[in-house]
Design a protein around this motif. Structure first.
Motif, PDB file in Angstrom:
ATOM      1  N   ASN A 159       0.833  -1.197   0.000  1.00  0.00           N
ATOM      2  CA  ASN A 159       0.000   0.000   0.000  1.00  0.00           C
ATOM      3  C   ASN A 159       0.863   1.240   0.000  1.00  0.00           C
ATOM      4  OD1 ASN A 159      -2.824  -0.941   0.366  1.00  0.00           O
ATOM      5  ND2 ASN A 159      -1.707  -2.055   1.954  1.00  0.00           N
ATOM      6  N   TYR A 216       1.731   3.512   7.371  1.00  0.00           N
ATOM      7  CA  TYR A 216       0.319   3.157   7.165  1.00  0.00           C
ATOM      8  C   TYR A 216      -0.136   2.193   8.259  1.00  0.00           C
ATOM      9  CZ  TYR A 216      -3.917   1.997   4.522  1.00  0.00           C
ATOM     10  OH  TYR A 216      -5.208   1.828   4.129  1.00  0.00           O
ATOM     11  N   PHE A 217       0.725   1.247   8.549  1.00  0.00           N
ATOM     12  CA  PHE A 217       0.470   0.235   9.583  1.00  0.00           C
ATOM     13  C   PHE A 217       0.270   0.897  10.951  1.00  0.00           C
ATOM     14  CE2 PHE A 217       1.674  -3.116  12.531  1.00  0.00           C
ATOM     15  CZ  PHE A 217       1.125  -4.246  11.946  1.00  0.00           C
ATOM     16  N   LYS A 230      -0.546   3.974  11.607  1.00  0.00           N
ATOM     17  CA  LYS A 230      -1.742   4.810  11.627  1.00  0.00           C
ATOM     18  C   LYS A 230      -3.020   3.965  11.732  1.00  0.00           C
ATOM     19  CE  LYS A 230      -4.193   8.136   8.787  1.00  0.00           C
ATOM     20  NZ  LYS A 230      -4.095   9.331   7.987  1.00  0.00           N
ATOM     21  N   HIS A 231      -3.111   2.928  10.924  1.00  0.00           N
ATOM     22  CA  HIS A 231      -4.389   2.213  10.845  1.00  0.00           C
ATOM     23  C   HIS A 231      -4.469   0.981  11.740  1.00  0.00           C
ATOM     24  CE1 HIS A 231      -6.190   4.731   7.790  1.00  0.00           C
ATOM     25  NE2 HIS A 231      -5.022   4.747   7.170  1.00  0.00           N
ATOM     26  N   ASP A 232      -3.377   0.268  11.900  1.00  0.00           N
ATOM     27  CA  ASP A 232      -3.462  -0.973  12.682  1.00  0.00           C
ATOM     28  C   ASP A 232      -3.104  -0.752  14.156  1.00  0.00           C
ATOM     29  OD1 ASP A 232      -4.420  -2.632  10.587  1.00  0.00           O
ATOM     30  OD2 ASP A 232      -2.433  -2.565   9.702  1.00  0.00           O
ATOM     31  N   GLY A 266      -3.229   2.100  15.255  1.00  0.00           N
ATOM     32  CA  GLY A 266      -4.235   3.121  15.527  1.00  0.00           C
ATOM     33  C   GLY A 266      -5.578   2.565  15.951  1.00  0.00           C
ATOM     34  N   SER A 267      -5.868   1.301  15.635  1.00  0.00           N
ATOM     35  CA  SER A 267      -7.193   0.808  15.999  1.00  0.00           C
ATOM     36  C   SER A 267      -7.345   0.706  17.518  1.00  0.00           C
ATOM     37  CB  SER A 267      -7.563  -0.492  15.259  1.00  0.00           C
ATOM     38  OG  SER A 267      -6.836  -1.574  15.726  1.00  0.00           O
ATOM     39  N   MET A 281      -5.953   6.736  15.835  1.00  0.00           N
ATOM     40  CA  MET A 281      -5.316   6.999  14.539  1.00  0.00           C
ATOM     41  C   MET A 281      -4.290   8.129  14.644  1.00  0.00           C
ATOM     42  SD  MET A 281      -7.340   7.512  10.975  1.00  0.00           S
ATOM     43  CE  MET A 281      -7.952   9.097  11.528  1.00  0.00           C
ATOM     44  N   TRP A 287       3.379  -8.631  17.757  1.00  0.00           N
ATOM     45  CA  TRP A 287       3.263  -8.305  16.328  1.00  0.00           C
ATOM     46  C   TRP A 287       4.333  -8.986  15.487  1.00  0.00           C
ATOM     47  CZ3 TRP A 287      -0.946  -5.803  14.452  1.00  0.00           C
ATOM     48  CH2 TRP A 287      -1.770  -5.158  15.391  1.00  0.00           C
ATOM     49  N   MET A 296       4.012 -10.129  11.904  1.00  0.00           N
ATOM     50  CA  MET A 296       3.859  -9.133  10.838  1.00  0.00           C
ATOM     51  C   MET A 296       5.021  -8.154  10.743  1.00  0.00           C
ATOM     52  SD  MET A 296      -0.156  -8.312  11.212  1.00  0.00           S
ATOM     53  CE  MET A 296      -0.520  -9.424  12.556  1.00  0.00           C
ATOM     54  N   ALA A 347      -4.458   9.908   4.414  1.00  0.00           N
ATOM     55  CA  ALA A 347      -3.288   9.375   3.738  1.00  0.00           C
ATOM     56  C   ALA A 347      -3.722   8.932   2.352  1.00  0.00           C
ATOM     57  CB  ALA A 347      -2.748   8.198   4.520  1.00  0.00           C
TER      58      ALA A 347
END
Lengths: 387, 125
Positions: free
Chosen positions: B4, B43-44, B46-48, B50-51, B55, B94, B97, B124
């Motif tokens: 991404n 991105y990770f 912020k979104h993962d 971030g959950s 965020m 983690w 990943m 983003a």
């Protein structure tokens, strides 16, 4: 006279242009942009966008009973009232530092927000967004405040919620708005992470993150206290990492079965609500996040935590077997059914799009652009307890 | 794994400008996290991350991940927390990943505040 008639006619015409029902409308949260798209389900199109709603990661919404307004709960503590018919922001208050969800009262006059920081629930006048009640989730002997999760509305002007840090469930009766009556259930279990209320508004069920089990409160018989269900459902199994907190909502109910995500197990658990016993475990593709029954209760749709969040699975509620696996794309965050269940909308965050599927053929009917979409909420929720 | 690319050219320039203007980050090149991976990791975060952490990393179910909350903590401890998770909390391991280098790079960015709030708050693309 003629002039005023003309004016009147012009006014009527302009109002006619705006006139439209809202029963087929909904909103899509664009989590990273602080905007929501207004959508309609009759032709599956986007009608516009409302911006400036703050941090909408993990945002959710409830609707006024006339289905004209939505209350959007942002992560940053912002509570926004939007007019989805006229596509504008009507009012917005920053009511806490960090919030997680909300609910609207049975009579539609109160909107409650559950907060992480400062931990508690605040209740607002739905019309004006003026603060009506502030309920800090204080626990223990040192005045700590717990994060609050699993806030739902219940019949009798009640709100029910759970305290993540304290392991408590509180029921607030707002029949007399100037004098909220709070009933607390303590030591219910470790770290309740979310909760649901059955569609009839009778049972409140909280899932536990810190233990394998769930807790049940019968709101018709509160004196009976908390009942533990599915105790030790993962016994003997290795607990897998949970990369995203699962959700519980009233839509998990299909017939007399409730379908809920197992925490730390790649399974959907099936509970018989007639006796609250586990009747099945369905192995699925990953850690389930949303487990949602179609409105007719025939199928249950499931999405998953990262790194399995590109997939949707469909469970047949008669055979309790997976009958379809779809891969819409990375970041399938949420699903929402059209009121009669013929179509389901899914947000595909990493592809910046919404995908609409036929629930019978499982074919994708259409797709359209949305910026990092997460929650999808249709106005039909206005008339359902707990949504 | 699908890639991404989540930042515009302009955003990238800004990120690169910020990265290169901070000498502390010099060792990110040593750790071998190339630009493409850096974008995936941002991105990770912020979104993962971030959950749970929000965020904008100001906290949620999990604590805030801002320089003022993480700055004083030993780097190795934070790297281990990311990779191994923390027992009896909701923080999962983690490592399936993220590599050790990935986690070190993320910790550096978080401790230095190198992920600007404007970038987290803004979309983003």
């Amino acid at each position: 006279m003629f002039r005023s008639l003309l004016l009147l006619a012009a006014l009527l015409i302009s109002q006619n242009v705006a006139a439209r029902g809202t029963g087929d409308l909904g909103i899509v949260i664009e989590r990273a942009d602080g905007s929501v798209q207004i959508v309609e389900t009759s032709n599956n199109t986007s009608l516009g966008r409302i911006e400036g709603l703050g941090d909408l990661s993990h945002a959710s919404a409830v609707f006024s009973r006339d289905e004209q307004f939505a209350y959007v709960f942002g992560r940053d503590g912002g509570l926004s009232k939007i007019d989805i018919l006229n596509k504008k922001l009507v009012n917005r208050v920053m009511q806490s530092g960090n919030s997680i969800g909300g609910a609207i009262s049975q009579d539609g006059r109160l909107v409650a927000v559950s907060n992480y920081k400062p931990g508690g629930v605040k209740i607002f006048d739905a019309e004006t967004l003026k603060l009506v009640a502030d309920i800090p989730a204080t626990y223990g002997n040192h005045g700590q405040q717990s994060k609050v999760i699993g806030l739902v509305d219940a019949p009798g002007q009640k709100f029910v919620f759970s305290l993540w840090d304290a392991g408590e469930i509180w029921v607030v009766d707002m029949s007399d708005v100037s004098n909220p009556e709070i009933r607390k259930f303590k030591n219910v279990g470790q770290n309740p992470y979310d909760a649901l209320i059955t569609p009839d508004g009778r049972y409140y069920i909280a899932g536990l993150f810190g233990e394998d089990g769930m807790v049940l409160l019968d709101l018709w018989n509160m004196e009976k206290g908390i009942k533990r269900i599915l105790d030790g459902y993962g016994k003997g199994e290795k607990k897998l990492p949970v990369y995203k907190m699962p959700h519980l909502e009233g839509w998990a109910v299909a017939g007399h079965f409730a379908f809920v995500p197992a925490v730390g197990h790649h399974e959907v658990l099936v509970i018989d609500m007639l006796n609250w016993r586990e009747v099945g475990r369905i192995p699925v593709h990953g850690q389930p996040i949303f487990v949602m029954a179609q409105p007719d209760g025939r199928h249950v749709w499931v999405n998953f935590a990262v790194p399995n969040n590109d997939t949707l699975q469909v469970i047949d509620t008669q055979s309790l077997k997976i009958i379809k696996t779809l891969t819409p794309g990375k970041g399938v965050l949420h699903m929402e059914f059209e009121p009669r269940g013929g179509e389901v909308w899914a947000s595909v965050r990493d592809e910046d799009r919404i995908a609409v599927f036929d629930t019978d053929s499982f074919k994708q009917l259409t797709t359209f652009a949305a910026k990092k979409p997460s929650g999808i909420f249709f106005t039909s929720r206005a008339h359902r307890t707990g949504l | 794994m699908r890639v991404n690319i989540s930042f515009s050219g302009r955003m990238l320039t800004i990120v690169i400008a910020i990265l290169s203007s901070q000498p502390v980050l010099a060792d990110t090149t040593v750790s071998g996290i190339d630009e493409k991976r850096q974008n995936e990791l941002l991105y990770f975060v912020k979104h993962d991350c971030g959950s749970c952490h929000g965020m904008t990393l100001k906290g949620g179910l999990g604590p805030a991940l801002l320089p003022k909350t993480l700055g004083g903590k030993p780097k190795a401890f934070l790297v281990t927390t990311i990779l191994e998770g923390r027992k009896n909390t909701a923080m999962p391991p983690w490592k399936p990943m993220l590599s050790h280098d990935d986690a070190s790079w993320i910790v550096e960015q978080l401790q230095n505040g190198s992920i600007p709030q404007t970038q987290l708050a803004k979309g983003a693309q």
